[in-house]
Motif scaffolding. Structure first.
Motif, PDB file in Angstrom:
ATOM      1  N   ASN A 175       0.829  -1.213   0.000  1.00 19.94           N
ATOM      2  CA  ASN A 175       0.000   0.000   0.000  1.00 19.94           C
ATOM      3  C   ASN A 175       0.861   1.261   0.000  1.00 19.94           C
ATOM      4  O   ASN A 175       0.579   2.235  -0.697  1.00 19.94           O
ATOM      5  N   ALA A 176       1.905   1.237   0.816  1.00 16.55           N
ATOM      6  CA  ALA A 176       2.777   2.409   0.895  1.00 16.55           C
ATOM      7  C   ALA A 176       3.415   2.701  -0.459  1.00 16.55           C
ATOM      8  O   ALA A 176       3.469   3.852  -0.917  1.00 16.55           O
ATOM      9  N   ILE A 177       3.916   1.653  -1.149  1.00 15.93           N
ATOM     10  CA  ILE A 177       4.540   1.836  -2.471  1.00 15.93           C
ATOM     11  C   ILE A 177       3.499   2.272  -3.489  1.00 15.93           C
ATOM     12  O   ILE A 177       3.763   3.122  -4.350  1.00 15.93           O
ATOM     13  N   LYS A 178       2.301   1.703  -3.401  1.00 11.31           N
ATOM     14  CA  LYS A 178       1.252   1.979  -4.392  1.00 11.31           C
ATOM     15  C   LYS A 178       0.842   3.457  -4.372  1.00 11.31           C
ATOM     16  O   LYS A 178       0.630   4.070  -5.413  1.00 11.31           O
ATOM     17  N   TYR A 179       0.736   4.047  -3.186  1.00 12.40           N
ATOM     18  CA  TYR A 179       0.216   5.409  -3.095  1.00 12.40           C
ATOM     19  C   TYR A 179       1.301   6.466  -2.914  1.00 12.40           C
ATOM     20  O   TYR A 179       1.001   7.660  -2.876  1.00 12.40           O
ATOM     21  N   ALA A 180       2.540   6.037  -2.787  1.00 12.50           N
ATOM     22  CA  ALA A 180       3.630   7.007  -2.649  1.00 12.50           C
ATOM     23  C   ALA A 180       4.062   7.489  -4.040  1.00 12.50           C
ATOM     24  O   ALA A 180       4.131   6.700  -4.988  1.00 12.50           O
ATOM     25  N   PRO A 181       4.379   8.767  -4.201  1.00 13.75           N
ATOM     26  CA  PRO A 181       4.853   9.277  -5.489  1.00 13.75           C
ATOM     27  C   PRO A 181       6.250   8.726  -5.793  1.00 13.75           C
ATOM     28  O   PRO A 181       6.988   8.303  -4.890  1.00 13.75           O
ATOM     29  N   PRO A 182       6.655   8.718  -7.060  1.00 13.26           N
ATOM     30  CA  PRO A 182       8.024   8.308  -7.408  1.00 13.26           C
ATOM     31  C   PRO A 182       9.052   9.201  -6.710  1.00 13.26           C
ATOM     32  O   PRO A 182       8.771  10.345  -6.321  1.00 13.26           O
ATOM     33  N   ASN A 183      10.271   8.676  -6.561  1.00 14.50           N
ATOM     34  CA  ASN A 183      11.401   9.415  -5.976  1.00 14.50           C
ATOM     35  C   ASN A 183      11.158   9.780  -4.518  1.00 14.50           C
ATOM     36  O   ASN A 183      11.575  10.847  -4.059  1.00 14.50           O
ATOM     37  N   THR A 184      10.415   8.912  -3.783  1.00 16.18           N
ATOM     38  CA  THR A 184      10.199   9.149  -2.354  1.00 16.18           C
ATOM     39  C   THR A 184      10.734   7.956  -1.583  1.00 16.18           C
ATOM     40  O   THR A 184      11.414   7.093  -2.132  1.00 16.18           O
ATOM     41  N   GLY A 186       4.008  13.711   6.287  1.00 16.18           N
ATOM     42  CA  GLY A 186       2.694  14.065   5.763  1.00 16.18           C
ATOM     43  C   GLY A 186       1.936  12.922   5.136  1.00 16.18           C
ATOM     44  O   GLY A 186       0.776  13.078   4.752  1.00 16.18           O
ATOM     45  N   GLY A 187       2.547  11.748   4.987  1.00 16.67           N
ATOM     46  CA  GLY A 187       1.874  10.597   4.395  1.00 16.67           C
ATOM     47  C   GLY A 187       1.132   9.792   5.451  1.00 16.67           C
ATOM     48  O   GLY A 187       0.713  10.309   6.490  1.00 16.67           O
ATOM     49  N   ALA A 188       0.969   8.487   5.193  1.00 16.78           N
ATOM     50  CA  ALA A 188       0.279   7.604   6.121  1.00 16.78           C
ATOM     51  C   ALA A 188       1.290   6.872   6.984  1.00 16.78           C
ATOM     52  O   ALA A 188       2.362   6.485   6.519  1.00 16.78           O
ATOM     53  N   ALA A 189       0.923   6.664   8.248  1.00 19.66           N
ATOM     54  CA  ALA A 189       1.760   5.910   9.174  1.00 19.66           C
ATOM     55  C   ALA A 189       0.888   4.883   9.880  1.00 19.66           C
ATOM     56  O   ALA A 189      -0.068   5.244  10.565  1.00 19.66           O
ATOM     57  N   GLU A 223       5.693   3.666   7.283  1.00 24.22           N
ATOM     58  CA  GLU A 223       5.389   5.052   6.970  1.00 24.22           C
ATOM     59  C   GLU A 223       5.771   5.355   5.524  1.00 24.22           C
ATOM     60  O   GLU A 223       6.713   4.758   4.981  1.00 24.22           O
ATOM     61  N   ASP A 224       5.046   6.289   4.910  1.00 26.53           N
ATOM     62  CA  ASP A 224       5.368   6.676   3.537  1.00 26.53           C
ATOM     63  C   ASP A 224       5.231   8.188   3.377  1.00 26.53           C
ATOM     64  O   ASP A 224       4.863   8.907   4.310  1.00 26.53           O
ATOM     65  N   GLN A 225       5.539   8.681   2.175  1.00 23.33           N
ATOM     66  CA  GLN A 225       5.444  10.112   1.861  1.00 23.33           C
ATOM     67  C   GLN A 225       4.312  10.370   0.861  1.00 23.33           C
ATOM     68  O   GLN A 225       4.371  11.298   0.081  1.00 23.33           O
ATOM     69  N   GLY A 226       3.297   9.515   0.912  1.00 20.21           N
ATOM     70  CA  GLY A 226       2.160   9.664   0.012  1.00 20.21           C
ATOM     71  C   GLY A 226       1.179  10.719   0.501  1.00 20.21           C
ATOM     72  O   GLY A 226       1.489  11.532   1.383  1.00 20.21           O
ATOM     73  N   PRO A 227      -0.064  10.695  -0.028  1.00 19.78           N
ATOM     74  CA  PRO A 227      -1.063  11.716   0.329  1.00 19.78           C
ATOM     75  C   PRO A 227      -1.690  11.497   1.697  1.00 19.78           C
ATOM     76  O   PRO A 227      -2.356  12.384   2.217  1.00 19.78           O
TER      77      PRO A 227
END
Length: 711
Positions: free
Chosen positions: A604-613, A689-692, A631-635
C-alpha cells in the motif's frame, strides 16, 4: 412535480382546507371531502366495486356545482379507477398535471392520494428513480396521519417502489406495520392483499417456507371473501413460487386459473402479467409453441395498457422464441435491440444484460466481429455490475433471514413466557384457596410467606431464563454469521467459473482483433476481477484457520529481510527507496498471517507514494510486546477516510500514483489478521505528511502439545 410547494401539514382528519376559498368551504368541502375519504377507504380495503355509486354521486355534485375543486376530485376518482383497470397509458398522460393541481388545492389527503397514484404509474413503467424522487419530495413537505387512508396509500406505493428496486428489507419494514395495524382492526380484505405482498417478497429472496406460509394465508382470506381478483393475483404469485421449486406444470396450471379470472374481470394489466409468467413456465417445460403464443399475447396486452416493463419483458421473450422456432436471426436481432433500448431507458439491468449477450452471439454468428466486440464489452460491464449487485443482495437476504428468525424466536419466547405466567398464576390461586379453606386462623401469615417466596423464585427463574435466552441468541447470531460467511464464500467461489468462460471468449476474439485496444481493456478488467476473487477467497481461507494453535517461533530480522527482498524490485520500479530497521529478537506468530500484514502495508505504501520518495519499515522490541511501523510520503488519509479505512470495499480519497489496481479488501484483511494475532493497529499522519500505520503485538506463547496416551 418539480417545484410544487406544500405549505400546510395534515390535520387530525388527514386534510387541511385553509387554502380553500371561504365560499367553497361551506358549500362543497364537507360533502366532497367525505366522498373522497369514502372513495380512498374503499380502495385501501379492496372494495373497489363500492366506489361506483361514490363516483356517480361525485359526478352529480360536480354537475350541480361545477367548481374547480369538485372537478379536481372527480378527475382523481376517474384516473384512479382507470389505473385499477390497467389503463396505464391513459393515466400517465394526466396524472402529473393532476398531482400539481392537487398540491395547491389545500386538501392534503387528495394530494397524497394523487402522488401515490403518480408513483404507482412511474413504478409500473420501470421509472423507479423518478418515482422515488416524487415520493421523497412529497414526504419532506407533508406528513400523513398515521394509518389514515392516505397514509396506507403512501406506504403501499413506497413498498411497491422498494420491491421494484430489490430493496426487500425496506419493503418488509414498510408493510409489516400496516399488517399489524389491520390485524388489530380485523380488516381481512386488505390483510389478504398485504399477505400476498409479503409472500411475493419472501419468494424473491428465496425464503420459500416463509413465502408459502404467507401465500396460504392470503389465499384462505381471498376465498373467504369471495375475492376472485385476489385469488387470481395469488395464483399468479404462486406460479413464481412453483417456478423456484421446479414444479413447472403446477406453475402453468396456476397461471391458467389467473388468466381465466382476469379475462372475466377485464383486469387487463394483471392479464398482461399472467401471459408473460405463463410463457416463462411453458419455456421451462420446453413447450416453445405455447411459450411463443403467450409471449405474443403478453406483448399485445402490455402495449394495450401502456406497461413499459411488460413490453420490455415480452419483447425479449419473443426474440428468444424466434431463435428457438424459426432461427430468423435478423428478426430476433430486432426484438433484442428493442428490448435493450427499453431496458436502458428504465435501467433494468437483467434484460439489458441478457439482450447484450444475445446480440453478441448473433453478431458473432454472422461474422460481424466489431459489433460483437462492442456488445461483449457492454456485457462484461453489466456482468461485473451484477456481481456487485449479487453480493449486496446476498448480504441483504441474510439480514432479512436474521430478522425473520429473530422475530420468530422472540414470538416463541413470548408465547412460552405467557404460558408460564398463566400457569404460575393459576397455581398461586389454587394454593391461596386451599390455604384459606384449611388455615383460616393463619391466613395472613401464610399468604405473606408464600407471596414472598414466589417473588424470589420468580426473580431467580427470570434471571436464569434471561441468561439462557441471551446464550441462545448469541449462539444463533454466531451461527447466522457463519452461514453468511459460508454463503458469501460460495458466491465468490462460484464466480470463478463464469470468469473462466469470459476469459476463454476473450481469447477467441483476441485472435481476430489483435490490434484492437478494446481487447486490452477487457483483459485488464478480467485481471482486476480475477485479483478480487482470489483476494476474497484468501480472506475466507484465513478466516477458517485456527492461527493460535499454529504458531511458530520466528526471528524478527529474518522475517523483515524476506519482506524487504520481496518488495525491493517493486519499489525500484517507481524509484522509491525502501528503508528497513529491525531489532533482532524471537517471537511466536502465524507466519502467513504476519507476512500478509507486513506485505499488504508495504504494498500500500509503495502503491500510493509518489516516485522518488521513501518508505520506512521499523520493527522494535519492548518489555512485554513488540511494535511494527510502516510510513510513507504519500497523500495520507483524509478526515472522511478515517472512519472507513478498515472496512471492506471502502472508497478512499487517495489514488495510486502509477495506475495500480486495488481490490478494496487489503486493509480489511490486515485488520482481521492483526485481531487474530491479538494485536492492535492505529493510523496517523507520518512525519512527512503521508500515512503511518502503527501496530502493537503481544508475545504469544506456543500452544502446548496434547498429552500422548500410552496403552
Amino acid at each position: 412535480m418539480a417545484g410544487v410547494l406544500i405549505t400546510s401539514g395534515c390535520s387530525e382528519t388527514g386534510s387541511s382546507q385553509t387554502d380553500i376559498p371561504a365560499s367553497n368551504q361551506d358549500s362543497e368541502a364537507k360533502g366532497t371531502d367525505e366522498l373522497l375519504e369514502t372513495y380512498i377507504r374503499n380502495i385501501v380495503l379492496r372494495k373497489v366495486d363500492e366506489n361506483e355509486p361514490v363516483i356517480a354521486e361525485m359526478t352529480a355534485l360536480t354537475e350541480s356545482a361545477p367548481t374547480p375543486y369538485n372537478e379536481l376530485l372527480l378527475d382523481y376518482m376517474r384516473l384512479q379507477s382507470k389505473f385499477l383497470r390497467g389503463e396505464i397509458a391513459a393515466v400517465e398522460r394526466e396524472v402529473s398535471a393532476l398531482a400539481e393541481a392537487a398540491a395547491v388545492s389545500g386538501n392534503d389527503v387528495l394530494y397524497l392520494a394523487t402522488v401515490s397514484l403518480f408513483v404507482n404509474v412511474l413504478s409500473e413503467q420501470g421509472r423507479m428513480g423518478s418515482a422515488r424522487d416524487v415520493l421523497e419530495e412529497t414526504l419532506t413537505k407533508i406528513t400523513p396521519v398515521e394509518f389514515s387512508s392516505a397514509d396506507i396509500l403512501v406506504r403501499r406505493a413506497k413498498a411497491r417502489l422498494y420491491q421494484g428496486e430489490s430493496e426487500y428489507l425496506s419493503a418488509i419494514q414498510t408493510i409489516m406495520p400496516i399488517v399489524d395495524y389491520f390485524e388489530g382492526q380485523n380488516e381481512y380484505s386488505i390483510l389478504a392483499d398485504l399477505y400476498g405482498d409479503l409472500a411475493l417478497i419472501f419468494t424473491n429472496i428465496r425464503q420459500l417456507d416463509e413465502a408459502l406460509s404467507w401465500h396460504e394465508r392470503a389465499l384462505r382470506l381471498f376465498y373467504a371473501n369471495e375475492d376472485r381478483v385476489g385469488i387470481a393475483r395469488t395464483m399468479n404469485n404462486l406460479a413464481s413460487f412453483f417456478e423456484l421449486t421446479g414444479e413447472f406444470e403446477r406453475s402453468a396450471d396456476s397461471l391458467q386459473v389467473a388468466i381465466a379470472i382476469n379475462r372475466e374481470k377485464e383486469s387487463w394489466l394483471n392479464l398482461a402479467r399472467n401471459y408473460y409468467n405463463a410463457a416463462m413456465a411453458y419455456k421451462d417445460m420446453k413447450d416453445f409453441e405455447r411459450a411463443a403464443e403467450h409471449y405474443r399475447l403478453g406483448l399485445e396486452m402490455s402495449e394495450r395498457v401502456g406497461s413499459v416493463l411488460g413490453v420490455m419483458f415480452n419483447t425479449y421473450g419473443v426474440g428468444e422464441m424466434i431463435l428457438n422456432k424459426s432461427g430468423d436471426i435478423e428478426q430476433a436481432r430486432q426484438q433484442f435491440i428493442s428490448a435493450l433500448e427499453i431496458a436502458e431507458e428504465v435501467e433494468h439491468n437483467g434484460i439489458r444484460t441478457n439482450s447484450l449477450r444475445q446480440l453478441y452471439e448473433i453478431e458473432k454468428s454472422i461474422g460481424n466481429y466489431q459489433a460483437a466486440l462492442e456488445y461483449h464489452e457492454q456485457f462484461l460491464e453489466m456482468t461485473i455490475l451484477f456481481q456487485e449487485r449479487a453480493r449486496d443482495t446476498a448480504i441483504q437476504d441474510l439480514m432479512i433471514q436474521h430478522d425473520v428468525e429473530q422475530t420468530r424466536n422472540e414470538n416463541l419466547l413470548l408465547s412460552e413466557r405467557l404460558v408460564f405466567e398463566e400457569t404460575t398464576s393459576r397455581n398461586r390461586l389454587t394454593i391461596i384457596v386451599l390455604l384459606v379453606i384449611g388455615l383460616v386462623t393463619a391466613i395472613l401469615f401464610v399468604v405473606y410467606a408464600l407471596a414472598t417466596k414466589k417473588r424470589l423464585q420468580k426473580a431467580f427463574v427470570d434471571i436464569k431464563n434471561q441468561r439462557a435466552m441471551l446464550q441462545v441468541q448469541n449462539e444463533q447470531l454466531e451461527k447466522i454469521g457463519q452461514e453468511r460467511d459460508g454463503f458469501l464464500h460460495i458466491i465468490v467461489h462460484d464466480l470463478k467459473n463464469p470468469l473462466s468462460v469470459i476469459k476463454s471468449s476473450v481469447e477467441l476474439i483476441k485472435e481476430d482483433l489483435q490490434d484492437n485496444p478494446l481487447v486490452s481493456l477487457v483483459e485488464r478488467s478480467l485481471l482486476r476481477t480475477d485479483l478480487l476473487i482470489k483476494s476474497l477467497l484468501n480472506v475466507f481461507r484465513m478466516d477458517q484457520l485456527d492461527v493460535m494453535n499454529q504458531l511458530e517461533r520466528q526471528q524478527s530480522d529474518q522475517v523483515i529481510k524476506r519482506m524487504r527482498n520481496e518488495y525491493t524490485l517493486v519499489a525500484k520500479s517507481k524509484n522509491i527507496t525502501l528503508h528497513c530497521r529491525c531489532d533482532s529478537f524471537s517471537f511466536n506468530t502465524h507466519l502467513e498471517s504476519f507476512q500478509g500484514i507486513v506485505g499488504n502495508l508495504i504494498s500500500n505504501a509503495i502503491k500510493y507514494a509518489p516516485p522518488n520518495t521513501e518508505v520506512w519499515v521499523d520493527m522494535s522490541r519492548e518489555e512485554d510486546h513488540f511494535r511494527l511501523s510502516i510510513e510513507d510520503q504519500g497523500p495520507g488519509f483524509s478526515s472522511h477516510d478515517m472512519d472507513k479505512i478498515f472496512k471492506p470495499f471502502a472508497k478512499l480519497s487517495a489514488k495510486s500514483t502509477a495506475g495500480e489496481s486495488s481490490t478494496g479488501i487489503g486493509l480489511y484483511s490486515v485488520k482481521t489478521s492483526v485481531s487474530r494475532l491479538k494485536g492492535e493497529i492505529f493510523v496517523e499522519k507520518s512525519r512527512w505528511g503521508g500515512a503511518a500505520f502503527r501496530l502493537k503485538f503481544p508475545f504469544l506463547p506456543l500452544a502446548e502439545p496434547e498429552a500422548e496416551i500410552v496403552d
